[in-house]
Write a protein that holds these residues in place. Structure first.
Motif, PDB file in Angstrom:
ATOM      1  N   MET A   1       0.821  -1.287  -0.054  1.00  0.00           N
ATOM      2  CA  MET A   1      -0.075  -0.046  -0.113  1.00  0.00           C
ATOM      3  C   MET A   1       0.938   1.424   0.037  1.00  0.00           C
ATOM      4  N   ARG A   2       0.667   2.223  -0.825  1.00  0.00           N
ATOM      5  CA  ARG A   2       1.191   3.244  -0.637  1.00  0.00           C
ATOM      6  C   ARG A   2       1.182   3.985   0.477  1.00  0.00           C
ATOM      7  N   PRO A   3       2.319   4.783   0.899  1.00  0.00           N
ATOM      8  CA  PRO A   3       2.388   5.441   2.009  1.00  0.00           C
ATOM      9  C   PRO A   3       1.449   6.662   2.230  1.00  0.00           C
ATOM     10  N   SER A   4       1.106   7.228   1.154  1.00  0.00           N
ATOM     11  CA  SER A   4      -0.290   7.965   1.374  1.00  0.00           C
ATOM     12  C   SER A   4      -1.521   7.590   1.565  1.00  0.00           C
ATOM     13  N   ILE A   5      -1.803   6.299   1.059  1.00  0.00           N
ATOM     14  CA  ILE A   5      -2.942   5.679   1.381  1.00  0.00           C
ATOM     15  C   ILE A   5      -3.003   5.221   2.907  1.00  0.00           C
ATOM     16  N   ARG A   6      -1.743   4.827   3.467  1.00  0.00           N
ATOM     17  CA  ARG A   6      -1.660   4.397   4.890  1.00  0.00           C
ATOM     18  C   ARG A   6      -1.711   5.650   5.595  1.00  0.00           C
ATOM     19  N   SER A   7      -1.292   6.666   5.258  1.00  0.00           N
ATOM     20  CA  SER A   7      -1.344   7.898   6.046  1.00  0.00           C
ATOM     21  C   SER A   7      -2.648   8.401   6.331  1.00  0.00           C
ATOM     22  N   ALA A   8      -3.345   8.277   5.304  1.00  0.00           N
ATOM     23  CA  ALA A   8      -4.810   8.943   5.248  1.00  0.00           C
ATOM     24  C   ALA A   8      -5.625   7.819   6.191  1.00  0.00           C
TER      25      ALA A   8
END
Length: 59
Positions: free
Chosen positions: A1-8
């Motif tokens: 999973m992309r870091p941006s998705i995890r962060s969101a």
């Protein structure tokens, strides 16, 4: 999973714990909608593994 998705997703959990359910849901939904078909299983697993992050309760 992309870091941006995890962060969101992490931010959505934080908002939810802080009684900002609508904002948390909107952010989480947007992250899920941005995930690719290949990322969807990992997103589902992350959500299952981090349910307590949304409630602030350890279970």
């Amino acid at each position: 999973m992309r870091p941006s998705i995890r962060s969101a997703l992490e931010q959505a959990a934080e908002l939810t714990r802080n009684n900002r359910l609508v904002d948390g849901f909107a952010l989480g939904e947007a992250a899920i909608n941005r995930a690719t078909d290949e990322e969807q299983p990992e997103v589902r697993q992350w959500l299952a593994d981090h349910t307590d992050d949304f409630t602030g309760q350890e279970g």
